[in-house]
Design a protein around this motif. Structure first.
Motif, PDB file in Angstrom:
ATOM      1  N   SER A   1       0.613  -1.410  -0.066  1.00 17.22           N
ATOM      2  CA  SER A   1      -0.177  -0.205   0.118  1.00 17.22           C
ATOM      3  C   SER A   1       1.498   1.198  -0.264  1.00 17.22           C
ATOM      4  O   SER A   1       0.799   2.727  -0.303  1.00 17.22           O
ATOM      5  CB  SER A   1      -0.534  -0.074   0.715  1.00 17.22           C
ATOM      6  OG  SER A   1      -1.433   1.049   1.567  1.00 17.22           O
ATOM      7  N   LEU A   2       2.062   0.783   0.426  1.00 11.84           N
ATOM      8  CA  LEU A   2       2.956   2.512   0.526  1.00 11.84           C
ATOM      9  C   LEU A   2       3.694   2.422  -0.245  1.00 11.84           C
ATOM     10  O   LEU A   2       4.723   3.413  -0.648  1.00 11.84           O
ATOM     11  CB  LEU A   2       3.697   2.490   1.837  1.00 11.84           C
ATOM     12  CG  LEU A   2       2.727   2.737   3.242  1.00 11.84           C
ATOM     13  CD1 LEU A   2       3.672   2.449   4.491  1.00 11.84           C
ATOM     14  CD2 LEU A   2       1.822   3.557   3.512  1.00 11.84           C
ATOM     15  N   GLY A   3       4.056   1.294  -0.922  1.00  4.30           N
ATOM     16  CA  GLY A   3       4.795   1.223  -2.482  1.00  4.30           C
ATOM     17  C   GLY A   3       6.049   0.656  -2.677  1.00  4.30           C
ATOM     18  O   GLY A   3       7.036   1.249  -2.599  1.00  4.30           O
TER      19      GLY A   3
ATOM     20  N   ASP B   1      -2.670 -14.523  -2.052  1.00  4.87           N
ATOM     21  CA  ASP B   1      -3.211 -13.073  -2.241  1.00  4.87           C
ATOM     22  C   ASP B   1      -2.495 -12.383  -2.337  1.00  4.87           C
ATOM     23  O   ASP B   1      -1.669 -11.190  -2.542  1.00  4.87           O
ATOM     24  CB  ASP B   1      -4.194 -12.299  -0.903  1.00  4.87           C
ATOM     25  CG  ASP B   1      -3.616 -13.267   0.376  1.00  4.87           C
ATOM     26  OD1 ASP B   1      -3.551 -13.885   0.598  1.00  4.87           O
ATOM     27  OD2 ASP B   1      -4.162 -11.495   1.282  1.00  4.87           O
ATOM     28  N   SER B   2      -1.235 -12.119  -1.283  1.00  2.00           N
ATOM     29  CA  SER B   2       0.310 -11.840  -0.626  1.00  2.00           C
ATOM     30  C   SER B   2       1.149 -11.970  -2.345  1.00  2.00           C
ATOM     31  O   SER B   2       1.517 -10.699  -2.639  1.00  2.00           O
ATOM     32  CB  SER B   2       1.203 -12.302   0.159  1.00  2.00           C
ATOM     33  OG  SER B   2       0.348 -12.394   1.187  1.00  2.00           O
ATOM     34  N   ALA B   3       0.955 -13.605  -2.947  1.00  2.00           N
ATOM     35  CA  ALA B   3       1.419 -13.440  -3.624  1.00  2.00           C
ATOM     36  C   ALA B   3       1.183 -12.523  -4.925  1.00  2.00           C
ATOM     37  O   ALA B   3       2.150 -12.122  -5.896  1.00  2.00           O
ATOM     38  CB  ALA B   3       1.552 -14.790  -4.580  1.00  2.00           C
ATOM     39  N   LEU B   4       0.243 -12.771  -4.962  1.00  2.00           N
ATOM     40  CA  LEU B   4      -0.717 -11.080  -5.959  1.00  2.00           C
ATOM     41  C   LEU B   4      -0.507 -10.118  -5.686  1.00  2.00           C
ATOM     42  O   LEU B   4       0.257  -9.300  -7.050  1.00  2.00           O
ATOM     43  CB  LEU B   4      -1.949 -11.187  -6.133  1.00  2.00           C
ATOM     44  CG  LEU B   4      -3.024 -10.470  -6.693  1.00  2.00           C
ATOM     45  CD1 LEU B   4      -3.087 -10.637  -9.100  1.00  2.00           C
ATOM     46  CD2 LEU B   4      -4.324 -10.476  -7.041  1.00  2.00           C
ATOM     47  N   LEU B   5      -0.690  -9.589  -5.209  1.00  2.00           N
ATOM     48  CA  LEU B   5       0.346  -7.952  -4.856  1.00  2.00           C
ATOM     49  C   LEU B   5       1.833  -8.104  -4.705  1.00  2.00           C
ATOM     50  O   LEU B   5       1.555  -6.459  -5.342  1.00  2.00           O
ATOM     51  CB  LEU B   5      -0.243  -7.887  -3.545  1.00  2.00           C
ATOM     52  CG  LEU B   5      -1.816  -8.063  -2.627  1.00  2.00           C
ATOM     53  CD1 LEU B   5      -2.158  -7.813  -0.984  1.00  2.00           C
ATOM     54  CD2 LEU B   5      -2.139  -6.725  -3.925  1.00  2.00           C
TER      55      LEU B   5
ATOM     56  N   LYS C   1      -8.805  -1.996  -4.852  1.00  2.00           N
ATOM     57  CA  LYS C   1      -8.052  -1.088  -5.680  1.00  2.00           C
ATOM     58  C   LYS C   1      -7.861  -0.038  -5.110  1.00  2.00           C
ATOM     59  O   LYS C   1      -6.728   0.053  -4.871  1.00  2.00           O
ATOM     60  CB  LYS C   1      -9.626  -1.295  -6.566  1.00  2.00           C
ATOM     61  CG  LYS C   1      -9.579  -2.093  -7.558  1.00  2.00           C
ATOM     62  CD  LYS C   1     -11.205  -1.833  -8.345  1.00  2.00           C
ATOM     63  CE  LYS C   1     -11.384  -0.399  -8.916  1.00  2.00           C
ATOM     64  NZ  LYS C   1     -12.338  -0.408  -9.847  1.00  2.00           N
ATOM     65  N   LYS C   2      -8.167   0.392  -3.700  1.00  2.00           N
ATOM     66  CA  LYS C   2      -7.953   1.709  -3.296  1.00  2.00           C
ATOM     67  C   LYS C   2      -6.870   1.883  -2.280  1.00  2.00           C
ATOM     68  O   LYS C   2      -6.152   2.022  -2.715  1.00  2.00           O
ATOM     69  CB  LYS C   2      -9.309   2.066  -3.106  1.00  2.00           C
ATOM     70  CG  LYS C   2      -9.082   3.918  -2.156  1.00  2.00           C
ATOM     71  CD  LYS C   2      -9.781   4.714  -1.655  1.00  2.00           C
ATOM     72  CE  LYS C   2      -9.752   5.938  -1.285  1.00  2.00           C
ATOM     73  NZ  LYS C   2     -11.382   6.538  -0.623  1.00  2.00           N
ATOM     74  N   VAL C   3      -6.667   0.323  -1.804  1.00  2.65           N
ATOM     75  CA  VAL C   3      -5.596   0.283  -0.523  1.00  2.65           C
ATOM     76  C   VAL C   3      -4.417  -0.254  -1.279  1.00  2.65           C
ATOM     77  O   VAL C   3      -3.478   0.103  -0.498  1.00  2.65           O
ATOM     78  CB  VAL C   3      -6.473  -0.832   0.308  1.00  2.65           C
ATOM     79  CG1 VAL C   3      -5.078  -0.935   1.116  1.00  2.65           C
ATOM     80  CG2 VAL C   3      -7.097   0.136   1.538  1.00  2.65           C
ATOM     81  N   PHE C   4      -4.591  -0.874  -1.974  1.00  4.98           N
ATOM     82  CA  PHE C   4      -3.430  -2.158  -2.782  1.00  4.98           C
ATOM     83  C   PHE C   4      -3.137  -1.370  -4.117  1.00  4.98           C
ATOM     84  O   PHE C   4      -2.021  -1.999  -4.647  1.00  4.98           O
ATOM     85  CB  PHE C   4      -3.819  -3.549  -2.472  1.00  4.98           C
ATOM     86  CG  PHE C   4      -3.623  -3.828  -2.207  1.00  4.98           C
ATOM     87  CD1 PHE C   4      -3.193  -4.182  -0.606  1.00  4.98           C
ATOM     88  CD2 PHE C   4      -5.494  -4.385  -1.379  1.00  4.98           C
ATOM     89  CE1 PHE C   4      -3.391  -4.463   0.793  1.00  4.98           C
ATOM     90  CE2 PHE C   4      -5.025  -6.057  -0.073  1.00  4.98           C
ATOM     91  CZ  PHE C   4      -4.461  -5.208   1.181  1.00  4.98           C
TER      92      PHE C   4
ATOM     93  N   GLU D   1      -9.528  -5.814 -13.009  1.00  2.00           N
ATOM     94  CA  GLU D   1      -8.778  -7.805 -12.820  1.00  2.00           C
ATOM     95  C   GLU D   1      -7.749  -8.230 -11.912  1.00  2.00           C
ATOM     96  O   GLU D   1      -8.381  -9.397 -11.833  1.00  2.00           O
ATOM     97  CB  GLU D   1      -7.884  -8.107 -14.216  1.00  2.00           C
ATOM     98  CG  GLU D   1      -7.817  -9.638 -14.521  1.00  2.00           C
ATOM     99  CD  GLU D   1      -7.092  -9.340 -15.949  1.00  2.00           C
ATOM    100  OE1 GLU D   1      -6.314 -11.004 -16.165  1.00  2.00           O
ATOM    101  OE2 GLU D   1      -6.859  -8.639 -16.805  1.00  2.00           O
ATOM    102  N   GLN D   2      -7.020  -7.658 -11.587  1.00  2.00           N
ATOM    103  CA  GLN D   2      -6.075  -7.986 -10.088  1.00  2.00           C
ATOM    104  C   GLN D   2      -7.511  -8.112  -8.379  1.00  2.00           C
ATOM    105  O   GLN D   2      -7.165  -8.908  -7.852  1.00  2.00           O
ATOM    106  CB  GLN D   2      -5.363  -7.050  -9.841  1.00  2.00           C
ATOM    107  CG  GLN D   2      -4.327  -6.722 -10.718  1.00  2.00           C
ATOM    108  CD  GLN D   2      -3.157  -6.255 -10.491  1.00  2.00           C
ATOM    109  OE1 GLN D   2      -3.325  -5.013 -10.195  1.00  2.00           O
ATOM    110  NE2 GLN D   2      -1.704  -6.711 -10.843  1.00  2.00           N
TER     111      GLN D   2
END
Length: 396
Positions: free
Chosen positions: A83-85, A107-111, A369-372, A377-378
């Motif tokens: 979230s913080l980049g 989920d972590s691997a997608l992010l 979408k906003k947080v991550f 699609e993601q």
């Protein structure tokens, strides 16, 4: 003759004075050069570190701008870094995947797909691989504690070894469940601490504002519910050994914050977790069931279709189809950045009228979408990986 001697003395005096001035200027110049170039390692050390206080209330000297960060975490640290980049700073992990060969889509691997390629460090439920940790050469370690590992001997050994033997800076975050009274502020404090580590305070303000606004909305919608109108809600992880359910009591595990922020009456009003038989759950007589963390994270229909849970068919929650699921939003009740999603699912399950204008299925995509900072699609992929497809199926 006197004039000659006097004139020569003046010349010698002037010459000496000029020499003194010249020497003084040279010394000043050399001194400034030495000041700029002497002991550069020491100066660099002083200018490249700073002291912060972690959630143990311990002062930790960390790099001013950490570049090589190892995390021991079940998702909170990684999600916040995404979230913080600053997720590209992660060079080793323990807890995100199950082992070195785990290639499951999560989920972590997608992010952050690169998480599958960094060295695996283990987790305090089994062991920490200190050799891999040393070889990874981190300049900082961030460890997120939870109610399940905080008193574990492996956790204590890991902290002592890292700090006292390896002398690697270690920042410890404490999840809300680590405290006698879980508080939502502790969840937010963890976000703020990660932001402080990476000098992302401004970005953290926006993230915390988003999270708090969602929690406030839930609180406002449910604040006027009368005690007599509150259904009994059971937070239960399904199991198939030594019982049928692992039940979370009031303000515990998956049920954290539910009473305070969603005005929910817990069917098991004890602040603890308990494995229960079908008979025990029948005795609680829940009107709503929220399926939570366990080895089984099913579609809500499982209570009607799986013979193992047939004995629960007559309780009000099952008879009236008032069953929801948290999927994989937590790890054994250890909340991450999606805790507003958990609260909204639980709140709408208990009070559908208060949320009849909210499609949680669509809202959760917008929240992610906003947080991550992911695309449509993601967001759909993330919902699938979190086993929340039922939201669309049930038009929830």
């Amino acid at each position: 003759m006197t004039f000659f001697k006097s004139s020569r003395a003046v010349r010698f005096y002037l010459l000496g004075f000029l020499c003194s001035v010249f020497i003084a200027l040279c010394l000043m110049f050399l001194s400034s050069c030495v000041a700029e170039n002497s002991n550069p390692a020491s100066d660099t050390t002083q200018s490249s570190v700073r002291v912060i206080t972690d959630m143990r209330n311990k002062e930790i000297t960390i790099p001013k701008d950490p570049k090589r960060v190892a995390i021991i975490d079940k998702g909170t640290v990684l999600q916040t870094m995404v979230s913080l980049g600053v997720q590209d700073r992660i060079i080793a992990e323990g807890g995100i995947l199950n082992n070195k060969t785990d290639k499951c889509e999560r989920d972590s691997a997608l992010l952050y797909p690169a998480i599958k390629t960094v060295p695996f460090l283990g987790y305090p439920t089994s062991a920490i691989d200190f050799e891999s940790l040393i070889n990874a050469n981190p300049d900082l370690i961030i460890m997120r504690n939870s109610e399940y590992i905080k008193d574990n001997e492996i956790t204590k050994k890991a902290i002592n070894t890292i700090e006292d033997e390896l002398h690697i800076p270690l920042v410890v975050l404490q999840g809300p469940g680590c405290f006698d009274k879980p508080e939502i502020d502790k969840q937010l404090e963890g976000i703020q601490l990660i932001a402080t580590i990476f000098n992302k305070e401004e970005q953290a303000k926006a993230l915390i504002k988003t999270v708090k606004s969602e929690v406030t909305d839930i609180q406002k919608r449910t604040s006027t519910i009368n005690e007599a109108d509150k259904p009994k809600v059971l937070f239960m992880g399904l199991i198939k050994d030594k019982g049928v359910g692992s039940v979370w009591g009031d303000n515990n595990g998956d049920a954290k914050f539910a009473r305070e922020y969603a005005n929910i009456k817990n069917a098991y009003d004890v602040s603890s977790r308990a494995r229960m038989s079908a008979e025990q759950i029948i005795a609680l007589n829940p009107e709503v069931i929220v399926l939570g963390t366990s080895s089984i994270t099913p579609n809500p229909s499982i209570l009607k279709t799986d013979p193992h849970y047939a004995d629960l068919s007559e309780i009000p929650a099952v008879k009236n189809n008032r069953i929801a699921s948290l999927g994989k939003l937590t790890w054994w009740g250890d909340f991450r950045l999606e805790f507003p999603v958990i609260l909204k699912i639980a709140a709408k399950s208990a009070y559908p009228e208060q949320f009849k204008d909210v499609s949680v299925n669509k809202w959760v995509d917008e929240y992610h979408k906003k947080v991550f900072r992911i695309n449509d699609e993601q967001a759909q992929q993330l919902k699938h990986l979190l086993e929340l497809d039922w939201l669309q199926e049930y038009n929830f």
